[in-house]
Design a protein around this motif. Structure first.
Motif, PDB file in Angstrom:
ATOM      1  N   LEU A  73       9.891   1.549 -15.864  1.00  0.00           N
ATOM      2  CA  LEU A  73       8.916   2.513 -15.364  1.00  0.00           C
ATOM      3  C   LEU A  73       7.569   1.842 -15.135  1.00  0.00           C
ATOM      4  N   ALA A  74       7.194   0.941 -16.034  1.00  0.00           N
ATOM      5  CA  ALA A  74       5.941   0.203 -15.864  1.00  0.00           C
ATOM      6  C   ALA A  74       6.000  -0.646 -14.595  1.00  0.00           C
ATOM      7  N   MET A  75       7.158  -1.224 -14.310  1.00  0.00           N
ATOM      8  CA  MET A  75       7.305  -2.018 -13.104  1.00  0.00           C
ATOM      9  C   MET A  75       7.180  -1.131 -11.861  1.00  0.00           C
ATOM     10  N   LEU A  76       7.767   0.069 -11.891  1.00  0.00           N
ATOM     11  CA  LEU A  76       7.631   0.994 -10.768  1.00  0.00           C
ATOM     12  C   LEU A  76       6.180   1.438 -10.600  1.00  0.00           C
ATOM     13  N   LYS A  77       5.497   1.653 -11.717  1.00  0.00           N
ATOM     14  CA  LYS A  77       4.084   2.034 -11.664  1.00  0.00           C
ATOM     15  C   LYS A  77       3.264   0.902 -11.041  1.00  0.00           C
ATOM     16  N   HIS A  78       3.559  -0.330 -11.417  1.00  0.00           N
ATOM     17  CA  HIS A  78       2.879  -1.489 -10.825  1.00  0.00           C
ATOM     18  C   HIS A  78       3.186  -1.564  -9.329  1.00  0.00           C
ATOM     19  N   LEU A  79       4.441  -1.352  -8.940  1.00  0.00           N
ATOM     20  CA  LEU A  79       4.823  -1.356  -7.536  1.00  0.00           C
ATOM     21  C   LEU A  79       4.069  -0.269  -6.775  1.00  0.00           C
ATOM     22  N   SER A  80       3.916   0.883  -7.404  1.00  0.00           N
ATOM     23  CA  SER A  80       3.153   1.981  -6.808  1.00  0.00           C
ATOM     24  C   SER A  80       1.696   1.571  -6.595  1.00  0.00           C
ATOM     25  N   ASN A  81       1.111   0.927  -7.595  1.00  0.00           N
ATOM     26  CA  ASN A  81      -0.285   0.472  -7.486  1.00  0.00           C
ATOM     27  C   ASN A  81      -0.452  -0.551  -6.357  1.00  0.00           C
TER      28      ASN A  81
END
Length: 159
Positions: A73-81
């Motif tokens: 989820l943190a990786m997806l959040k980073h991808l979103s950013n």
């Protein structure tokens, strides 16, 4: 037993509807728990649960699995950013179950859920692609201490 019993039984079998075979390891459906969508509503990446396993899918392909979905989820959040910095509009939505896991992990460390997730996301932001390649090569060669020493030697000013 009558002589016609086998014929009657065979006739009944032919008239009965076909039943599918029950597979022992049949595919279980994947339940989405986090979805990253672009502005057109297309799913870019997702985290889902299949049985007892968390799966990460990017671009329609399963990229990996884990016991703990929070780093994914943190990786997806980073991808979103990253997508938002590039000017693309994306949305990241996740389930109440995933939010509860983040809340529990954050409470264990004495942080709020947002702070805990921001800490994990910042770990992805500080990683340079060259550093990732160096670490991967060091792990493959099982020569991590030598690789660290070489990296430290590169950081030293040359005379």
């Amino acid at each position: 037993m009558s002589k016609l019993s086998k014929a009657k039984r065979d006739k009944r079998k032919k008239q009965a509807p076909r039943r599918p075979f029950a597979r022992l390891n049949g595919q279980q459906p994947v339940q989405n728990h986090a979805v990253l969508m672009n502005e057109e509503g297309q799913v870019v990446a997702a985290i889902g649960m299949q049985g007892n396993e968390w799966l990460l899918a990017i671009g329609g392909q399963t990229m990996g699995n884990a016991d703990n979905p929070v780093p994914m989820l943190a990786m997806l959040k980073h991808l979103s950013n990253v997508q938002e910095k590039e000017g693309r509009k994306v949305t990241l939505e996740y389930s109440a179950q995933l939010q509860q896991m983040i809340d529990d992990l954050a409470a264990d460390e004495g942080k709020t859920a947002d702070d805990y997730l921001a800490t994990l996301v910042s770990e992805f932001e500080g990683v340079d692609s060259e550093e990732v390649l160096e670490v991967a090569e060091a792990v493959e060669s099982d020569d991590a201490p030598a690789a660290d020493a070489a990296a430290d030697a590169d950081d030293q000013p040359k005379a």
